[in-house]
Design an enzyme around this catalytic site. Sequence first.
Site, PDB file in Angstrom:
ATOM      1  N   HIS A 114      32.151  28.345  83.014  1.00 21.21           N
ATOM      2  CA  HIS A 114      31.209  28.279  84.136  1.00 21.21           C
ATOM      3  C   HIS A 114      31.011  26.844  84.618  1.00 21.21           C
ATOM      4  CE1 HIS A 114      28.368  29.746  86.926  1.00 21.21           C
ATOM      5  NE2 HIS A 114      27.885  30.742  86.211  1.00 21.21           N
ATOM      6  N   ALA A 115      31.196  25.862  83.743  1.00 27.27           N
ATOM      7  CA  ALA A 115      31.056  24.470  84.165  1.00 27.27           C
ATOM      8  C   ALA A 115      32.127  24.086  85.174  1.00 27.27           C
ATOM      9  CB  ALA A 115      31.113  23.530  82.960  1.00 27.27           C
TER      10      ALA A 115
END
Length: 476
Positions: A146-147
């Site tokens: 998700h980063a």
Amino acid sequence: MTELDGRGWGGPARMSPAEALMWRAEGDLRTRSSGALVELLDTAPDWDRFLAAHERATRAIPRLRERVVEPLLPVVEPTWTEDTHFDLNYHVQRIRLPEPGTLRQLLDLAGQVTSRPLDPNRPQWEAILVEGLEDGRAGYLLKIHHAMSDGLGMVQLLGMAHSERAAPGGAHLPAMAAAPGGSPTRLTGVTPLSLVADRLLEGISDGPARLVGAAGQALGLLGRALRDPAGTVERAVDYSLSLRRMLTPPAAQRSPLLRGGGFGYRLTVHDVLLDELKKAGKAAGGSVNDAFLAGVLGAFRRYHEHFGQQVDHMPMAIPISLRDSSDPMGGNRFAGARFVAPLGEPDPAARIQLVREFILNVRAEPAIAFLDLLTPVLSKLPSPVLTELTAELTKVSDVQASNIPGLGHPVYLAGAKVLRMYPIGPRPGVTAMVTMVSYDGTCCIGVNFDPEAITDLELFESCLRDGFDEVLALGR
């Protein structure tokens, strides 16, 4: 053939504070944020061609060949830098399912792949070609941290890395304009020590300019306050009240039926025609997203009723996209909203109206992007403290649901046609994550749930079908 320009995908090399927060909280199962995509292909693509397609995509989109460097001290955000030891064969693999090769077997495999952590020392993605599905089909699993990107950024990535036609000579990479503002500078040779040193030098060199900029902003605010003192006070009060609303936990207790607390991933999927969901939302005065959320609530209402549990309201989390045309491709740009969901409302039209009212109100909140103010501080806390705070923030909801506009036309992967795209979101702190992506006229819904809480898979799948069918009936 026009070459793909994906140099801007992923945004700046330095993570935003929100991305740093997700990255640093990844070590705990309660706050893990990696997501995945499960694609169904009409046939198994040629392996060499499949590898070649990924080779071209990783060269055209540099972020896919970059790893994360953590600074020695958490006062500096992690940074993406070129992985000089990048090995495509590590990131791209293939597996063959045992007979009979059902969709359930594919989803069980995807649950195992999604639940395990990515190697923090390598680029933050992996892809698996799954052969041996029934009727000569194949599966494709793409897992991404998700980063690196939110859901909308992942759809942008898919639009670039897939072909719009089954090109005979290999995967065709469609033309894509560069990100607004040009492509960010790619960093090489970054080390944990150099990150801190660079930030110190940056502070020294940019210090006077930042002071001047801050002074200018302060004078601008003062000028507006002097010109309109009543309006300034009113805006400050509105923001303060909005911030209080955004920070206050939902006024609903978690369902006793959804408190498993396990860390396992169990997946299921469901298809809904996009046109039918549009008609259903419109018939009740709502949107596709409103109808989607009403269908999700209908499914969980039926599941509770089966066990004799009367739950009128359920705490629910919903991401709100903050993207605009000036934002770079990839990366993350969203806010979180918590919702007292009308679980006990039996009328699907009434549910759509209640959902719509909440969505409109939360989008108008002055403090909708309040996390932009908090994450620069939170992301610099020691990892154990950060993880505990993040876990406390996420555990107040039973379900999280997200609707992502997808691709409106069919695409191909190394010559194989993509039949379905099922998004598999992480479920930090929640019992179930329900995610929908539209693809070529079909809404592909992926559910990632805790098998210790939702123990009857067949019952839940039946409730999911019935919950959406009662919503779709509004448009018929």
